[in-house]
Design a protein around this motif. Structure first.
Motif, PDB file in Angstrom:
ATOM      1  N   LYS A 103      32.418  39.472  33.428  1.00 32.23           N
ATOM      2  CA  LYS A 103      30.990  39.002  33.898  1.00 32.23           C
ATOM      3  C   LYS A 103      30.773  39.359  35.216  1.00 32.23           C
ATOM      4  O   LYS A 103      29.690  39.790  35.577  1.00 32.23           O
ATOM      5  N   THR A 104      31.877  39.483  36.188  1.00 30.82           N
ATOM      6  CA  THR A 104      31.777  39.801  37.343  1.00 30.82           C
ATOM      7  C   THR A 104      32.167  41.372  37.596  1.00 30.82           C
ATOM      8  O   THR A 104      31.536  41.904  38.437  1.00 30.82           O
TER       9      THR A 104
ATOM     10  N   ASP B  69      46.240  37.187  36.052  1.00 31.95           N
ATOM     11  CA  ASP B  69      46.111  35.864  36.111  1.00 31.95           C
ATOM     12  C   ASP B  69      47.442  35.287  35.346  1.00 31.95           C
ATOM     13  O   ASP B  69      47.444  34.184  35.344  1.00 31.95           O
TER      14      ASP B  69
ATOM     15  N   ALA C 247      38.412  44.313  34.291  1.00 29.59           N
ATOM     16  CA  ALA C 247      38.422  42.986  33.780  1.00 29.59           C
ATOM     17  C   ALA C 247      39.685  42.618  33.233  1.00 29.59           C
ATOM     18  O   ALA C 247      40.412  41.410  33.265  1.00 29.59           O
TER      19      ALA C 247
ATOM     20  N   HIS D 278      39.313  35.561  25.983  1.00 29.17           N
ATOM     21  CA  HIS D 278      38.255  34.720  26.789  1.00 29.17           C
ATOM     22  C   HIS D 278      38.542  35.060  28.313  1.00 29.17           C
ATOM     23  O   HIS D 278      37.525  35.202  28.894  1.00 29.17           O
ATOM     24  N   LEU D 279      39.564  35.560  28.846  1.00 26.18           N
ATOM     25  CA  LEU D 279      39.961  35.576  30.172  1.00 26.18           C
ATOM     26  C   LEU D 279      39.269  36.864  30.548  1.00 26.18           C
ATOM     27  O   LEU D 279      38.788  37.026  31.426  1.00 26.18           O
TER      28      LEU D 279
ATOM     29  N   GLU E 104      36.889  38.363  28.943  1.00 22.82           N
ATOM     30  CA  GLU E 104      35.430  38.261  29.044  1.00 22.82           C
ATOM     31  C   GLU E 104      34.825  37.458  30.349  1.00 22.82           C
ATOM     32  O   GLU E 104      33.837  37.972  30.715  1.00 22.82           O
ATOM     33  N   GLN E 105      35.651  36.652  30.628  1.00 23.18           N
ATOM     34  CA  GLN E 105      35.280  35.922  31.742  1.00 23.18           C
ATOM     35  C   GLN E 105      35.290  36.966  33.020  1.00 23.18           C
ATOM     36  O   GLN E 105      34.211  36.912  33.649  1.00 23.18           O
ATOM     37  N   HIS E 106      36.167  37.843  33.453  1.00 22.77           N
ATOM     38  CA  HIS E 106      36.176  38.586  34.547  1.00 22.77           C
ATOM     39  C   HIS E 106      35.143  39.836  34.149  1.00 22.77           C
ATOM     40  O   HIS E 106      34.690  40.331  35.209  1.00 22.77           O
TER      41      HIS E 106
ATOM     42  N   ALA F 268      42.596  40.071  34.167  1.00 20.47           N
ATOM     43  CA  ALA F 268      43.024  39.007  33.485  1.00 20.47           C
ATOM     44  C   ALA F 268      44.531  38.915  33.131  1.00 20.47           C
ATOM     45  O   ALA F 268      45.361  38.008  33.313  1.00 20.47           O
TER      46      ALA F 268
END
Ligand code: G6P
Length: 483
Positions: free
Chosen positions: A11-12, A26, A19, A4-5, A7-9, A23
């Motif tokens: 996006k940007t 993080d 990405a 999920h993390l 996937e989140q990255h 992640a």
């Protein structure tokens, strides 16, 4: 969470590699992961922090695994990732870098296990193939390491620390599972024949007990995979506290090998069956060599060294003799296959063998089996004995023979069925026990190497006759790289 993390990255970042790296930067904790993104299906990203990752470099194809065995049928060229490293694989190239994006250059390691070795070699299960490899495994562990005419052992991997070893006052052996039971045998060997105090600790306990160590302590890790996290953390704890760290490890280039100061390779070849068999034989053989090595540094006579060396060399033929009787053990397993509980009894060198025999049965048959020191039987386990509760009694003709016989009498008086593992030519025991498995004679310190084999075969046939998956027992893993 990581997926999920990423996937989140995405996006940007709009870039899989970037990405993934963001992640990973993080998060805190332990991982060994492989990532694939449907937008770039030809790319795999692997990253390591704490749990092992091995890359296989093939011809137009690359592989990721946590241990070299599954890669070997495809390529022998592997690269071991270090903690904090990330690898990007495509069919044509591999790149490694650190979490801060700096490049890592690492030449691949050539593993000399061939693909066939990593397959079943005609046997129905890896476990049987690996038990049958016992004699060859002992030879491989001993190869080039014995100087029988001088009663000495030459262990190349320990040369760099030989002087330090002379000053060591205490050894703490750390291990898990089967390797832990090998360590318990090692404790008897090293104390009796090398005159050095030894303690054995479960890897999972060691670092939680604030161990008192100094530079005169050696922490010796025993591990087939070289990746068991609890054992590895025990090594790290030993290092932090200033001890010399050593390993008896089977897997070349594994994390424990890389993180210890020196060590001895098993050379047992890949072990695939989840229940460890040949690795145990090899660990005991290596401990025998280590005992001669240390013993001769500190007062073991040449005659004693020669005697142990001579017996070590005789083991492969003796082990073969046991393997040749495997059909008898198969029949015996059939006779007891409906038992729901088993007691394994042993004493002194053969107490850890009792533990290991019980573990084998538990691992692959899912029935209750309990290893017990014969002297402790009267403090509890004897209460369980009745006609449906069989005992496997390790009763070779050694210093404990008389005591074991009296235990067997006690069990028979309570109608408990007894299978005895006894020394060839022992007719007394056949009058007493319901079934006897005969094993050739050897010196007491090496007897576990022979005595454990009937127990491995018994567990194998027992589980097979129950129709269970011998090589892949439920709920267990071959390499336990998590806490
Ligand atoms: C797992 C395996 C056992 C093994 C133990 C220690 O539990 O199933 O067979 O004995 O780990 O593994 P190691 O690789 O450190 O010897």
């Amino acid at each position: 969470m990581l997926a999920h993390l990423v996937e989140q990255h995405l996006k940007t970042e709009k870039n899989f590699e970037k990405a993934a790296l963001k992640a990973l930067n993080d998060v805190r904790g332990t991982y060994g992961i492989a990532l694939q993104y449907k937008g770039e299906p030809d790319k795999l990203i692997a990253a390591r922090m704490g749990s092992p990752i091995v890359l296989g470099l093939g011809d137009g194809e690359h592989f990721i695994a946590s241990d070299p065995s599954p890669i070997l049928p495809h390529t022998k060229k592997v690269v071991f990732l270090e903690d904090g490293e990330v690898a990007v694989l495509t069919p044509g190239e591999h790149r490694i870098f650190k979490l801060d994006s700096s490049k890592v250059m690492r030449a691949p390691t050539e593993i000399d296990w061939n693909a066939e070795q990593a397959q079943k070699g005609g046997y129905e299960h890896f476990m049987m193939k690996e038990i049958m490899e016992g004699p060859e495994v002992i030879e491989n562990t001993l190869r080039g390491r014995l100087i029988p005419e001088k009663g000495m052992a030459k262990l190349g991997g320990l040369e760099s620390v030989a002087e330090q070893l002379e000053k060591i006052e205490r050894i703490i052996i750390v291990a898990c599972g089967t390797a832990y039971y090998a360590a318990l045998v090692g404790e008897y060997m090293l104390e009796e024949h090398a005159g050095i105090p030894v303690e054995v600790e479960l890897g999972s306990e060691f670092r939680y007990r604030k161990p008192v160590l100094n530079e005169r302590t050696a922490v010796l890790a025993i591990s087939q995979s070289g990746e068991t996290l609890d054992t590895l953390e025990a090594v790290r704890e030993g290092k932090r506290r200033g001890a010399l760290t050593l390993g008896i490890v089977n897997t070349v280039g594994s994390t424990i090998v890389r993180e210890t100061d020196a060590g001895v390779y098993n050379h047992a070849g890949p072990e695939i069956g989840v229940a460890s068999t040949k690795a145990f034989i090899s660990q005991l053989t290596a401990l025998g060599l280590f005992t001669i090595f240390l013993g001769r540094q500190r007062g073991m006579s040449e005659a004693e060294g020669k005697e142990i060396a001579k017996e070590l060399k005789r083991l492969p033929a003796k082990l073969q003799q046991i393997l040749d009787t495997k059909e008898t053990i198969e029949k015996m397993a059939g006779k007891y296959v409906h038992a729901r509980d088993f007691l394994y009894l042993g004493r002194r060198y053969n107490l850890p063998v009792a533990y290991e025999g019980a573990l084998k049965l538990k691992e692959i048959s899912y029935i209750h089996a309990e290893g017990c020191g014969a002297g402790e039987m009267k403090h509890g386990p004897i209460a369980m004995i009745d006609k449906d509760f069989p005992t496997m009694a390790l009763a070779p003709k050694d210093s404990m023979y008389g005591k074991m016989i009296s235990n067997i009498h006690e069990i028979k008086a309570r109608k408990g069925p007894v299978i005895a593992v006894a020394t060839e030519g022992d007719t007394e025991i056949s009058q007493l026990a319901d079934d006897v498995i005969y094993v050739p004679q050897t010196i007491e310190m090496l007897s576990p190497i022979l005595n454990v084999v009937p127990l491995q075969l018994f567990a194998y046939y027992f589980a097979k006759q129950k129709g269970l998956n011998v090589d892949r027992p439920r709920n267990l893993a071959k390499s336990v790289t998590v806490e």
